[in-house]
Motif scaffolding. Structure first.
Motif, mmCIF file in Angstrom:
data_model
loop_
_atom_site.group_PDB
_atom_site.id
_atom_site.type_symbol
_atom_site.label_atom_id
_atom_site.label_comp_id
_atom_site.label_asym_id
_atom_site.label_seq_id
_atom_site.Cartn_x
_atom_site.Cartn_y
_atom_site.Cartn_z
ATOM 1 N N TRP A 1 11.775 -11.043 69.474
ATOM 2 C CA TRP A 1 10.878 -11.152 70.619
ATOM 3 C C TRP A 1 10.148 -9.837 70.865
ATOM 4 O O TRP A 1 8.940 -9.823 71.120
ATOM 5 C CB TRP A 1 11.665 -11.593 71.840
ATOM 6 N N GLN B 1 5.946 -9.539 70.423
ATOM 7 C CA GLN B 1 5.117 -9.037 71.527
ATOM 8 C C GLN B 1 4.304 -7.811 71.116
ATOM 9 O O GLN B 1 3.188 -7.604 71.611
ATOM 10 C CB GLN B 1 6.001 -8.661 72.718
ATOM 11 N N THR C 1 2.778 -15.143 71.549
ATOM 12 C CA THR C 1 3.585 -14.541 72.618
ATOM 13 C C THR C 1 3.474 -15.354 73.899
ATOM 14 O O THR C 1 4.481 -15.664 74.554
ATOM 15 C CB THR C 1 3.124 -13.092 72.872
ATOM 16 N N LEU D 1 5.296 -18.827 73.384
ATOM 17 C CA LEU D 1 6.752 -18.716 73.381
ATOM 18 C C LEU D 1 7.281 -18.470 74.789
ATOM 19 O O LEU D 1 8.319 -19.025 75.190
ATOM 20 C CB LEU D 1 7.198 -17.598 72.445
ATOM 21 N N ALA D 2 6.573 -17.649 75.553
ATOM 22 C CA ALA D 2 7.001 -17.364 76.922
ATOM 23 C C ALA D 2 6.879 -18.612 77.800
ATOM 24 O O ALA D 2 7.773 -18.917 78.599
ATOM 25 C CB ALA D 2 6.174 -16.228 77.503
ATOM 26 N N SER E 1 11.098 -17.973 73.951
ATOM 27 C CA SER E 1 11.269 -16.520 73.816
ATOM 28 C C SER E 1 12.715 -16.100 74.042
ATOM 29 O O SER E 1 13.169 -15.102 73.470
ATOM 30 C CB SER E 1 10.348 -15.795 74.797
#
Length: 286
Positions: A150, A154, A163, A166-167, A172
């Motif tokens: 992770w 990022q 990013t 995934l968040a 994440s």
């Protein structure tokens, strides 16, 4: 790490000291004999002859503030593990160290390697075969891996959309866990093309958390899979529960596409390996 006691043969250290004569001097790594003894790494000669130890020079150890007496046996074994590989240093494009770190050769025939953070490591002098283990002196110490998958995603240019995705899906959290996992990270441009490849409106895909989660889950697999040990010719099981076909020509099957790993792949992290792709992974087309 008791298993290290039988995979690492005894090493005669006289050959690693600097040559005091008129010939070319072998860079000095005179610390190694004491380190192996302190770590309890003693075994019959000839065991596991495929091992290569990247031995930092005495100067490199001083620069790294490494003091042998301050390390207990377990810590010292872990430190040595970071510098051991089963790959062929003279020919391999990637070295997989036994702690999971990957080193990449900077140029095709060069003696300079790049670690996971892009720092250079230079091989010095010729490798020496000593009682079953090849010792290659190097100009610096390898540091432990700290960044997670992770963290790496990022910080990597071109993975901003990944990013965000995934968040927003909560995936994440998986990439900050111990793992290990392997991530096949599609580029921002590839993610922008994903909706069209799925036959969806882009706004609909990015607002549909379930569809986005299903899409991204195809890019995560369990285990540490650098490119040179990928099961080419067979398949992997993804986090989505689907099969990811890896054909015999080094390509991942994505719908009607066959995707090679893109530049920037084989990035080692504390909890796995990060690969790059130019497109998203879709189920095989019928």
């Amino acid at each position: 790490m008791a298993w290290l006691q039988w995979i690492t043969p005894r090493v005669r250290m006289g050959l690693l000291a600097s040559d005091g004569g008129g010939g070319d001097a072998q860079p000095s790594a005179a610390w190694l004999q004491a380190a192996l003894a302190s770590a309890g790494l003693q075994a019959p000669a000839g065991v596991c002859s495929g091992l290569t130890l990247l031995a930092p020079t005495d100067d490199a150890l001083r620069q790294a503030d490494f003091e042998l007496p301050q390390h207990d046996r377990t810590a010292l074994q872990a430190w040595l593990l970071r510098h051991l590989t089963l790959d062929e240093v003279r020919t391999a494009p990637v070295l997989a160290m036994l702690d999971g770190q990957l080193l990449h050769r900077e140029s095709a025939a060069g003696a300079v390697w790049l670690d996971a953070t892009g720092q250079r490591l230079r091989m010095l002098g010729a490798p020496l075969l000593q009682q079953g283990i090849q010792v290659q002196v190097a100009d610096r110490v390898l540091r432990p891996l700290h960044a997670t998958l992770w963290d790496r995603i990022q910080a990597t240019p071109g993975l901003h959309r990944l990013t965000e995705a995934l968040a927003s899906t909560g995936l994440s959290a998986w990439l900050g866990c111990e793992g290990p996992f392997t991530v096949f990270a599609p580029s921002d441009a590839g993610l922008e093309r994903a909706a069209a490849r799925l036959g969806m409106n882009p706004a609909a895909l990015w607002s549909d958390r379930d569809a986005l989660t299903a899409l991204l889950s195809r890019h995560l697999v369990s285990g540490r899979w650098p490119s040179h040990v990928m099961p080419w010719g067979t398949s992997l099981r993804t986090l989505s529960g689907e099969t990811l076909a890896c054909n015999a020509f080094g390509r991942l099957v994505s719908g009607d596409l066959r995707l090679p790993l893109a530049p920037g792949s084989d990035r080692s992290c504390r909890n796995g390996v990060l690969h790059r792709l130019d497109e998203v992974l879709l189920p095989p087309s019928d």
